[in-house]
Enzyme design. Structure first.
Site, PDB file in Angstrom:
ATOM      1  N   CYS A 170       5.652   9.923  -0.600  1.00  0.00           N
ATOM      2  CA  CYS A 170       4.330  10.478  -0.304  1.00  0.00           C
ATOM      3  C   CYS A 170       3.993  11.538  -1.335  1.00  0.00           C
ATOM      4  CB  CYS A 170       4.272  11.078   1.106  1.00  0.00           C
ATOM      5  SG  CYS A 170       2.642  11.802   1.465  1.00  0.00           S
ATOM      6  N   HIS A 196       9.046   7.285   7.886  1.00  0.00           N
ATOM      7  CA  HIS A 196       9.685   7.353   6.565  1.00  0.00           C
ATOM      8  C   HIS A 196      11.147   7.711   6.823  1.00  0.00           C
ATOM      9  CE1 HIS A 196       6.232   7.011   3.684  1.00  0.00           C
ATOM     10  NE2 HIS A 196       5.632   7.002   4.846  1.00  0.00           N
ATOM     11  N   ASN A 255       9.211   4.490   3.166  1.00  0.00           N
ATOM     12  CA  ASN A 255       9.179   4.071   4.568  1.00  0.00           C
ATOM     13  C   ASN A 255      10.538   3.493   4.948  1.00  0.00           C
ATOM     14  OD1 ASN A 255       6.403   3.733   3.333  1.00  0.00           O
ATOM     15  ND2 ASN A 255       5.916   3.524   5.500  1.00  0.00           N
ATOM     16  N   ARG A 306       0.834  -1.210   0.000  1.00  0.00           N
ATOM     17  CA  ARG A 306       0.000   0.000   0.000  1.00  0.00           C
ATOM     18  C   ARG A 306       0.870   1.262   0.000  1.00  0.00           C
ATOM     19  NH1 ARG A 306      -0.616   4.713   2.547  1.00  0.00           N
ATOM     20  NH2 ARG A 306      -0.297   3.719   4.570  1.00  0.00           N
ATOM     21  N   ASP A 307       1.506   1.575   1.107  1.00  0.00           N
ATOM     22  CA  ASP A 307       2.275   2.822   1.203  1.00  0.00           C
ATOM     23  C   ASP A 307       3.420   2.827   0.193  1.00  0.00           C
ATOM     24  OD1 ASP A 307       2.853   5.304   2.186  1.00  0.00           O
ATOM     25  OD2 ASP A 307       3.448   4.664   4.186  1.00  0.00           O
ATOM     26  N   HIS A 330       5.180   4.935  12.605  1.00  0.00           N
ATOM     27  CA  HIS A 330       5.249   4.782  11.146  1.00  0.00           C
ATOM     28  C   HIS A 330       6.283   5.795  10.634  1.00  0.00           C
ATOM     29  CE1 HIS A 330       2.977   4.266   7.172  1.00  0.00           C
ATOM     30  NE2 HIS A 330       3.656   5.377   6.930  1.00  0.00           N
TER      31      HIS A 330
END
Ligand SMILES: [Zn+2]
Length: 300
Positions: free
Chosen positions: A241, A210, A250, A16-17, A208
Site C-alpha cells: 500500500c 494484508h 494481500n 488491482r491491489d 480484506h
C-alpha cells in the site's frame, strides 16, 4: 462460535491491489492474458483494475484498455475501483459488472490517500454509488484501516460502523473491510464483527486482509467462525500500500486456498490453474512472490 461455512468466495484483487504497488510495468497484453487465465481458474470475482487518475497510479494507467480487451467469462463478476464520476464514466465505457468505491475509517489515512476529510468524501462517493446503481451495477464500499492505521494506531469499531452506515445509506450492496497495513490480530476481528453483525447480515461483509505480520490466515479463520465467507486476496500475495508505509501485499490466494481445501471448504477454484496464473505473473515481475504455497509448488 458458529461452525465454519461450507463455501467461501474469494475475490481476486491481484490485477488491482497487487499490481498498483508493483514497480515493474506489466504490459497491457500481459495483464489481459493474466486476467484471462484467472477467469478460467474458477475464481468468481476479479477486480481487474482501477479508474483513478493514471498519474496517481501509473501501473494501472491502462485500465480502459484492459477492460476492453479481456475475454469475459459469464460466470465471473468483473469489478474495478472507481474514485469519482469521471472514473465511473471510464469504467462503464470499459465494461464493469461491479464498481468499488473506497475510503478510510481513519481520518489521517483518508486525508493521505484521497486528499479529503472523511466528511468531504461522503458526497463524492454518494454520487458515484447512486449513478453506478442507476447503471445497474453492483457496488462495493471498501473501507481501509478498519483495525489499525499507520498514523492513528487502533481504530475503534464504532468509527468503522459510522462509515458503514453512511455507505449503506448511499446504497452500496456490500462492504469490504480492509486490514490495510496487515497488523490486526484475531481479537480485533472478533470485536469488529461482534459490532457489525448486530447491524448487517454476514452476506454484506467481505474481509480484506494484508499479510504484513503473517496474521491473515488466523484472521480469516476467525472471521469464518462468525459466518463470513467472502474474502479478498491476491495471487501469490502480490502488492502493498503506497499510503501505508511498510505494508505488505494481500493475503495470498494460494495460501487461503490451501487452508480452505484442507478444511474441506468448497471454493470452486482449480488449484492447478491458479498456480499457473501465479507462476505467470511471478515470471513477468521477475521476483519471488511471498505465497508459501506458490513457492512450495515451484520447488517441488
Ligand atoms: Zn488492500
Amino acid at each position: 462460535m458458529r461452525s465454519l461455512p461450507s463455501y467461501v468466495q474469494l475475490k481476486e484483487v491481484g490485477p488491482r491491489d497487487g499490481l498498483q504497488n508493483e514497480k515493474t510495468w506489466i504490459t497491457t497484453e500481459d495483464k489481459v492474458n493474466w486476467i484471462n487465465m484467472l477467469s478460467t481458474s474458477g475464481i468468481k470475482e476479479i477486480e481487474y483494475s482501477s479508474f483513478v487518475n493514471p498519474k496517481m497510479i501509473p501501473a494501472l494507467s491502462d485500465a480502459r484498455e484492459v477492460g476492453k480487451r479481456i475475454i469475459r467469462n459469464p460466470d465471473v463478476t468483473y469489478s474495478a475501483l472507481v474514485p469519482n464520476l469521471k472514473g465511473l464514466e471510464y469504467a462503464l465505457e470499459a465494461g464493469i459488472d461491479g464498481a468499488s468505491v473506497f475510503m478510510s475509517a481513519s481520518e489521517t489515512h483518508n486525508q493521505k490517500n484521497i486528499n479529503k476529510s472523511i466528511q468531504d468524501t461522503y458526497p463524492v462517493l454518494d454520487k458515484v454509488i447512486v449513478e453506478a446503481k442507476q447503471a445497474g451495477k453492483h457496488v462495493t464500499g471498501y473501507i481501509s484501516t478498519v483495525f489499525d492505521c499507520p498514523y492513528e494506531g487502533k481504530i475503534a469499531p464504532e468509527r468503522v460502523l459510522r462509515v458503514c452506515e453512511k455507505l449503506i445509506d448511499s446504497g452500496v450492496d456490500d462492504l469490504s473491510l480492509g486490514d490495510t497495513i496487515g497488523t490486526a490480530v484475531p481479537t480485533q476481528i472478533e470485536q469488529l464483527l461482534e459490532l457489525l453483525l448486530q447491524h448487517y447480515p454476514k452476506e454484506k461483509l467481505i474481509l480484506h486482509f494484508h499479510d504484513t505480520r503473517g496474521m491473515a490466515i488466523a484472521n480469516i479463520m476467525t472471521a469464518m467462525h462468525y459466518g463470513i465467507y467472502r474474502f479478498d486476496s491476491t495471487i501469490g500475495g502480490l502488492g502493498g500500500c503506497p499510503y501505508a508505509p511498510g505494508a505488505a501485499g494481500n493475503v495470498a490466494t494460494n495460501d487461503v486456498l490451501y487452508l480452505l481445501e484442507g478444511l474441506g471448504i468448497n471454493t470452486g477454484i482449480d488449484e492447478k490453474k491458479l498456480q499457473e496464473a501465479g507462476v505467470f505473473i511471478q515470471n513477468k515481475l521477475d521476483k519471488t512472490l511471498p505465497s508459501r504455497s506458490l513457492a512450495y509448488l515451484k520447488n517441488a
